[in-house]
Design a protein around this motif. Structure first.
Motif, PDB file in Angstrom:
ATOM      1  N   ALA A   5       0.826  -1.213   0.000  1.00 14.57           N
ATOM      2  CA  ALA A   5       0.000   0.000   0.000  1.00 14.57           C
ATOM      3  C   ALA A   5       0.859   1.262   0.000  1.00 14.57           C
ATOM      4  N   ARG A   6       2.054   1.189   0.586  1.00 13.63           N
ATOM      5  CA  ARG A   6       2.934   2.366   0.629  1.00 13.63           C
ATOM      6  C   ARG A   6       3.317   2.809  -0.784  1.00 13.63           C
ATOM      7  N   ALA A   7       3.298   1.866  -1.760  1.00 10.63           N
ATOM      8  CA  ALA A   7       3.690   2.179  -3.145  1.00 10.63           C
ATOM      9  C   ALA A   7       2.484   2.580  -3.991  1.00 10.63           C
ATOM     10  N   GLY A   8       1.274   2.547  -3.421  1.00  9.33           N
ATOM     11  CA  GLY A   8       0.078   2.820  -4.214  1.00  9.33           C
ATOM     12  C   GLY A   8      -0.575   4.150  -3.898  1.00  9.33           C
ATOM     13  N   ASP A   9      -1.551   4.509  -4.741  1.00 13.08           N
ATOM     14  CA  ASP A   9      -2.331   5.734  -4.540  1.00 13.08           C
ATOM     15  C   ASP A   9      -3.788   5.322  -4.306  1.00 13.08           C
ATOM     16  N   GLU A  11      -1.581  -1.354 -10.476  1.00 12.67           N
ATOM     17  CA  GLU A  11      -3.000  -1.408 -10.089  1.00 12.67           C
ATOM     18  C   GLU A  11      -3.147  -2.114  -8.741  1.00 12.67           C
ATOM     19  N   LYS A  12      -2.352  -3.177  -8.551  1.00 14.40           N
ATOM     20  CA  LYS A  12      -2.449  -3.913  -7.281  1.00 14.40           C
ATOM     21  C   LYS A  12      -1.993  -3.049  -6.109  1.00 14.40           C
ATOM     22  N   ALA A  13      -0.959  -2.264  -6.333  1.00 18.21           N
ATOM     23  CA  ALA A  13      -0.497  -1.374  -5.256  1.00 18.21           C
ATOM     24  C   ALA A  13      -1.580  -0.333  -4.955  1.00 18.21           C
ATOM     25  N   ASP A  14      -2.229   0.199  -6.013  1.00 15.93           N
ATOM     26  CA  ASP A  14      -3.312   1.176  -5.803  1.00 15.93           C
ATOM     27  C   ASP A  14      -4.481   0.540  -5.052  1.00 15.93           C
ATOM     28  N   LEU A  15      -4.804  -0.698  -5.414  1.00 12.55           N
ATOM     29  CA  LEU A  15      -5.901  -1.390  -4.734  1.00 12.55           C
ATOM     30  C   LEU A  15      -5.561  -1.682  -3.275  1.00 12.55           C
ATOM     31  N   ALA A  16      -4.306  -2.059  -3.028  1.00 14.28           N
ATOM     32  CA  ALA A  16      -3.881  -2.305  -1.639  1.00 14.28           C
ATOM     33  C   ALA A  16      -4.036  -1.026  -0.825  1.00 14.28           C
ATOM     34  N   ALA A  17      -3.638   0.110  -1.426  1.00 13.64           N
ATOM     35  CA  ALA A  17      -3.727   1.404  -0.732  1.00 13.64           C
ATOM     36  C   ALA A  17      -5.191   1.774  -0.479  1.00 13.64           C
ATOM     37  N   ALA A  18      -6.059   1.524  -1.485  1.00 12.61           N
ATOM     38  CA  ALA A  18      -7.479   1.867  -1.336  1.00 12.61           C
ATOM     39  C   ALA A  18      -8.141   0.982  -0.294  1.00 12.61           C
TER      40      ALA A  18
END
Ligand code: KG4
Ligand code: ZN
Length: 304
Positions: free
Chosen positions: A163-167, A207-214
């Motif tokens: 999540a740290r790498a996502g938006d 996309e996976k990093a963004d989803l983890a963050a969301a």
């Protein structure tokens, strides 16, 4: 004086989750050695032990039985009392290890693999649940989301890192909203499942990093929204956020922001958030009264 942890992650990771039978056997094999390590770290021996504290529940039946069996055996041979401790109470008492001056009344949020509970602690040894989850616990939701995102076991810490790498704004997910002080995370989990299905091959690393963050943001905002409401309803000077999920980076930041200026927040250091023996010792230290023997193991023990 010492806090020795043997992680069973390697034992269970090929299975994608905890295998109860393997877990209890490993407890039996490891406990004597862990005890030696703890005494070596502490530079002390059994003669300095005043009380033996052991988890009697909630938890996996086989593991609890091994722990209680070992504790009662030691108690008999060392002639010491043995206290059966509530695992959930232990998470709150972990906070007293870093803040020995911390006294109830306090408001607690215990978030782990099986619990998302808001509790009032009016005095030592008394807890009243004022909010809980209707379905999944926060840790369970993180673990399941991590599995959907291909992060393996254990999922919570891996999801935290990704999540740290996502938006969180690029792939927004719904925010659970329930009345009062109740949580629900199963709808959010389904939303993630459907989003991944719709994205199909389009769900690459970013996309996976963004989803983890969301996903993390939805869970954490829901946790702190109710913590905020609980604190407004029951103003207290001390707030404790504890349990395995309290190791989460975003939750630590957001809880600090929400509580700031209203009460003093204590979140145990990471190694005292996830399950550990020191927190059980701390709960034993503060526990007064009788020590009923034999200790009754209760895998589904509640707060009282
Ligand atoms: O309290 P705990 O160690 O065991 C139980 O009593 O359940 O909590 C374990 C839970 C697991 O679901 C794990 O994924 C979660 O805590 N967890 C985290 C993090 N570290 C552990 N969840 C989110 N972010 C983390 N950094
Ligand atoms: Zn726990």
């Amino acid at each position: 004086m010492a806090n020795v942890i043997h992680s069973q992650v390697d034992l269970h990771k090929d299975f994608g989750g905890v295998v109860p039978e393997l877990a209890s056997r490993d407890h039996l094999e490891r406990l004597p050695h862990l005890l030696d390590l703890a005494f070596a770290d502490a530079g002390a021996g059994p003669e300095e032990v005043g009380l033996i504290a052991v988890t009697r529940g909630p938890g996996l039946a086989g593991c609890l039985l091994v722990g209680v069996g070992v504790a009662e055996g030691l108690g008999a041979s060392w002639h010491r009392p043995v206290a059966g401790i509530n695992h959930l109470w232990g998470h709150i008492y972990a906070a007293m290890l870093t803040r020995p001056d911390l006294e109830p009344p306090l408001l607690g949020l215990v978030v782990s693999g099986a619990h998302s509970d808001l509790v009032r602690m009016p005095e030592h040894g008394r807890f009243e649940v004022i909010g809980r989850t209707r379905d999944d616990a926060a840790g369970e939701a993180f673990d399941k989301a991590a599995r959907m995102l291909g992060l393996g076991y254990p999922g919570g810490p891996a999801l935290d890192r990704l999540a740290r790498a996502g938006d969180p704004k690029r792939q927004p997910l719904p925010r659970p909203s329930l009345p009062g002080l109740e949580y629900s995370f199963s709808g959010l989990k389904t939303a993630l499942l459907y989003r991944l299905r719709d994205l199909g091959e389009g769900a690459g690393p970013s996309e996976k990093a963004d989803l983890a963050a969301a996903f993390e943001q939805s869970v954490v905002e829901s946790l702190v929204e109710k913590l905020d409401a609980a604190l407004s309803r029951e103003p207290v000077a001390e707030v404790v956020v504890a349990g395995g999920v309290a190791a989460n980076t975003l939750l630590r930041r957001r809880a600090a922001e929400v509580v700031a200026g209203r009460a003093r927040l204590t979140m145990p250091p990471l190694e005292l958030c996830t399950d550990n023996a020191a927190m059980i010792a701390a709960a034993g230290f503060y526990r007064g009264g009788e020590f009923p023997s034999p200790i009754r193991v209760d895998p589904s023990l509640g707060w009282d």
